[in-house]
Scaffold this active site. Structure first.
Site, PDB file in Angstrom:
ATOM      1  N   CYS A 235       0.844  -1.196   0.000  1.00 12.56           N
ATOM      2  CA  CYS A 235       0.000   0.000   0.000  1.00 12.56           C
ATOM      3  C   CYS A 235       0.885   1.254   0.000  1.00 12.56           C
ATOM      4  O   CYS A 235       1.780   1.366   0.844  1.00 12.56           O
ATOM      5  CB  CYS A 235      -0.884  -0.026   1.245  1.00 12.56           C
ATOM      6  SG  CYS A 235      -1.886   1.430   1.430  1.00 12.56           S
TER       7      CYS A 235
ATOM      8  N   ASP B 164      -1.084  -5.337   0.786  1.00 11.85           N
ATOM      9  CA  ASP B 164      -2.475  -5.505   0.367  1.00 11.85           C
ATOM     10  C   ASP B 164      -2.610  -6.865  -0.304  1.00 11.85           C
ATOM     11  O   ASP B 164      -1.648  -7.362  -0.902  1.00 11.85           O
ATOM     12  CB  ASP B 164      -2.873  -4.392  -0.626  1.00 11.85           C
ATOM     13  CG  ASP B 164      -3.304  -3.128   0.081  1.00 11.85           C
ATOM     14  OD1 ASP B 164      -3.880  -3.221   1.174  1.00 11.85           O
ATOM     15  OD2 ASP B 164      -3.061  -2.033  -0.471  1.00 11.85           O
TER      16      ASP B 164
ATOM     17  N   GLU C  56       0.593 -17.612 -21.646  1.00 11.35           N
ATOM     18  CA  GLU C  56       1.225 -18.798 -21.059  1.00 11.35           C
ATOM     19  C   GLU C  56       1.103 -18.648 -19.540  1.00 11.35           C
ATOM     20  O   GLU C  56       1.534 -17.640 -18.970  1.00 11.35           O
ATOM     21  CB  GLU C  56       2.701 -18.857 -21.512  1.00 11.35           C
ATOM     22  CG  GLU C  56       3.334 -20.223 -21.383  1.00 11.35           C
ATOM     23  CD  GLU C  56       3.802 -20.468 -19.965  1.00 11.35           C
ATOM     24  OE1 GLU C  56       3.807 -21.627 -19.513  1.00 11.35           O
ATOM     25  OE2 GLU C  56       4.167 -19.482 -19.300  1.00 11.35           O
ATOM     26  N   LEU C  57       0.500 -19.663 -18.865  1.00 11.44           N
ATOM     27  CA  LEU C  57       0.079 -19.473 -17.470  1.00 11.44           C
ATOM     28  C   LEU C  57       1.235 -19.289 -16.494  1.00 11.44           C
ATOM     29  O   LEU C  57       1.147 -18.496 -15.560  1.00 11.44           O
ATOM     30  CB  LEU C  57      -0.799 -20.643 -17.022  1.00 11.44           C
ATOM     31  CG  LEU C  57      -2.200 -20.646 -17.637  1.00 11.44           C
ATOM     32  CD1 LEU C  57      -2.973 -21.874 -17.193  1.00 11.44           C
ATOM     33  CD2 LEU C  57      -2.952 -19.376 -17.272  1.00 11.44           C
TER      34      LEU C  57
ATOM     35  N   HIS D 207      -5.105   0.269  -5.450  1.00  9.23           N
ATOM     36  CA  HIS D 207      -6.017  -0.744  -5.978  1.00  9.23           C
ATOM     37  C   HIS D 207      -6.420  -0.441  -7.426  1.00  9.23           C
ATOM     38  O   HIS D 207      -6.348  -1.311  -8.302  1.00  9.23           O
ATOM     39  CB  HIS D 207      -7.311  -0.780  -5.144  1.00  9.23           C
ATOM     40  CG  HIS D 207      -7.153  -1.204  -3.731  1.00  9.23           C
ATOM     41  ND1 HIS D 207      -5.941  -1.503  -3.159  1.00  9.23           N
ATOM     42  CD2 HIS D 207      -8.088  -1.394  -2.749  1.00  9.23           C
ATOM     43  CE1 HIS D 207      -6.143  -1.855  -1.899  1.00  9.23           C
ATOM     44  NE2 HIS D 207      -7.418  -1.791  -1.629  1.00  9.23           N
ATOM     45  N   GLU D 208      -6.894   0.766  -7.673  1.00 12.15           N
ATOM     46  CA  GLU D 208      -7.420   1.128  -8.992  1.00 12.15           C
ATOM     47  C   GLU D 208      -6.297   1.082 -10.031  1.00 12.15           C
ATOM     48  O   GLU D 208      -6.492   0.590 -11.142  1.00 12.15           O
ATOM     49  CB  GLU D 208      -8.041   2.537  -8.977  1.00 12.15           C
ATOM     50  CG  GLU D 208      -9.323   2.646  -8.178  1.00 12.15           C
ATOM     51  CD  GLU D 208      -9.076   2.942  -6.689  1.00 12.15           C
ATOM     52  OE1 GLU D 208      -7.902   2.881  -6.249  1.00 12.15           O
ATOM     53  OE2 GLU D 208     -10.062   3.235  -5.986  1.00 12.15           O
TER      54      GLU D 208
END
Lengths: 118, 118, 118, 118, 118, 118, 118, 118, 118, 118
Positions: C31, C39, C55-56, C73-74
């Site tokens: 944060c 966070d 690709e994961l 956050h945004e």
């Protein structure tokens, strides 16, 4: 059912078209067919108020009046809608009666009213 | 309610029309009718920010101001919408007040604002 | 954030407009305001692939890079969308950041991109 | 906290050693450390009544008195037990305070009293 | 891990043998084997305080110190117990580490300490 | 089943009698009776380690070896217990196989071993 | 009920005193009082096998035989226990019949047998 | 309450000490204090039958008799136990009344009877 | 994958455009990248049948064929759709592959086909 | 199936286009393929009544008639719709058959009828 028991309060925010949803999980009445056996339901009322809001305590007393009355599931759900329609004249109203299981079968009745010009 | 307590931060991503949903499960105020008995609700605010984002700590203090104020369910939900509308000027905003059961009845109030040109 | 860490594999089924939904419940960053306090969020990415699939394992490393970065956050939710947009050029993409409660308040950020000709 | 607000009614069934469990999910007080920020908890009281039962409305008012008082989680839970012990003199009593998450951490406090000769 | 970061407050109710349960769902550390990949867990601490209570904010900072440390599941859970044992000298303490699924396998580690004379 | 695939790591905290619970929800083998039709189960292993901890990746490979083997529910659950008993020599171990429904019937098998002197 | 339909398989692991729990959620029979109206239940059988395991397909056929038989809740649950006792001679067995709601009332019947020398 | 309405049927399996659990989620009576306002509860009766089983339809009518009677939570729960004790003379019986929330407070009453020689 | 294993039965009700939803929670295949490690998924097939219905046992055998095949999540989901499209020629079909978490990340793939003239 | 068993009652509120949803979780029939093995389903009927309401007890008896009949999932669901269509002539009706898992596969069948002029 005597609808005079239903009281209203003025809707101070009537310029906005908003929604109030009221859930009453403790509704009970009597079944017409089965020697006064009780029925139980959760009644959910969703409405878009116009000039009036329903006063919650008076709604509680109104719903409590069904306690010793014999009435069918479909009829009770429709009548609650009609009574609130007369008293509130809302922009929109829906009444859902979610009735407890009887004989291995569960019934939900949904009645809706939409004012034309909304 | 004094809205100056509400602070904002600039929305750096204002070219995208995105959504922020804020849930405050610890809202409490006093009931006007019942000798100052407390009411409890979960307030959910969903908005599409334009130039400004709400600063979360200031929102917490703003919501905390209702703690000792007497106000109806419908009025409180509408007022939170009006106050955030003034401060954020968002593309869209909805406020939902989900109030705890009283007298066997639960109430949810939903108020919405949609900017015309969105 | 360096997007070169994100690898892709060719979408062999690109004639169909289908959808891939990826949920990463272990996202964490710092944060900016609160002395480097962490966070936590669940990031959900939904996309309609065009020529490329993410690709994961490389996505996991990309998301892991936020671990010690200070970000709002945004901003984090928008940046993940922008980075995947550059790398995948999908027909559609939505990123939802569902952030853990802070100060009694929970936040969800939803950002969406829709290719015009879809 | 003034315990005179707590009223009792006689336990007509005191020959049986039975149990009453009361759950109050709307408890709120203020945090001593954090500039009067509110704390929220669910208080659960389980007791085996001897001569007296707690009168529920008076318990509601008693718990409501904590609303604007600064008190720690552990202290509040212990004090509710001590006050009910004085008023009810029960065969057994347990008070559990289940406090809402703060700073990503949730706390539950459990205090119990067992009369020797039970 | 430096335990001096852990602060305590006096247990004013130490005549009663009561219980405090603390749940920290945002614990994260690094896996020693897998190139610094993060691990996530919910840590639950249950203790019967003697002379001291743990101060919650200091516990949060203490748990946050594991964020960039390489440590096994079993070792981390045991170390948290040992550190709290030194600082709190409680009548009883249990630490449960509930670790997120890895390679299709989930692990929970439970460590307990019971003072002899309790 | 070749148990040499199971690797261990030393239990650094072997002075405490603590518990490790491992859940593997992706266990599959073949049914001996029904033309090689697959069976699926969640295997839960709870043990109190003595000198050794099971290494989780090797446990995953060990459980994966059942994939193409024909074996009954009761036999598979017992064999996993026996194999881990040989390798870990734990103070206590329980293996629970929670098998998916077949023919409208679900089966759970629970096998336990308790070292005498514990 | 003809118990010859119940088949067994030898318990290869009979040196361990372990447990098998079988849940059959699709049990149905007829109510003796109400003009052959059907009753529905979930039957759960928990047993510690001695020399024999129940063969699951034969158990399914055995339970299916109740489909058109008139029998009370308490009697059916007890009879399943008695029949399995004769066939399996287990160290322990419990049968639980969890019957669907009838006339707003739900019934669960639990019968248990414990071999003396266990 | 007239207990003659309660009918019994002989317990054909009285050599086994087994258990019957009956749940009636549709119990309602009136509150003595609040101008005949209704109360709602789920009543759970658990008993180990001796010579007699309760006939379920007669139990339904017996519970229905409380519908228009004014009675406290603790009193109603105790009276149901006393009435069933007289009629069934069971080896064991427990009655739990789980009452709906009133004024933000929920109450559960648990009464138990254990025959000495059981 | 050999689609001849897929059998059909005639759709006797083909005048109505109705829907069949089939859920197979026990799908497993092998991951191409990770040394033959297994993957697990729930496959959900929703289709509006035209002339043919899928025969369920043959579908089970068809899905079982993936057990020892190396295939990516996106490819497997698309191939199941293509194979069923060829065999059933339905009015509509959707295949959803809901894959178990790997490396802290969960993936869902959704592929859909809509016949033009529907 | 003989539809004369289905009785109706007049719909007193037929000016409103409202909805009745009936859930029957205790439906059972026999599988045509598997030596009379039983199938189990939850049948959900949703309809907008015109002149007639279905009488619930007669519906229960009608559904009970399938108990010993051999019929496929898709056929049973379609036939219930056709029979109710003939008897009720509703504005709208949907029948959903949610069938229990067989061979690791679950099936849901949804059939719908919409009157043209609604």
């Amino acid at each position: 059912m005597d609808i005079e028991i239903l009281e209203t309060i003025p809707n101070e925010n009537n310029k906005r078209d908003y929604e109030v949803e009221i859930t009453a999980p403790e509704f009970t009445c009597l079944c017409p067919d089965k020697r006064d056996q009780p029925d139980f339901a959760t009644i959910t009322i969703t409405y878009a108020p116009h000039k009036k809001l329903i006063e919650l305590k008076s709604l509680k007393y109104y719903l409590g009046r069904y306690r010793n009355e014999e009435i069918y599931h479909e009829e009770a759900t429709n009548r609650i809608l009609e009574d609130l329609l007369k008293v509130l004249k809302p922009r929109y109203i829906k009444v859902v009666g979610d009735w407890n299981i009887r004989g291995g079968i569960k019934t939900v009745v949904k009645v809706e009213y939409q004012k034309n010009e909304r």
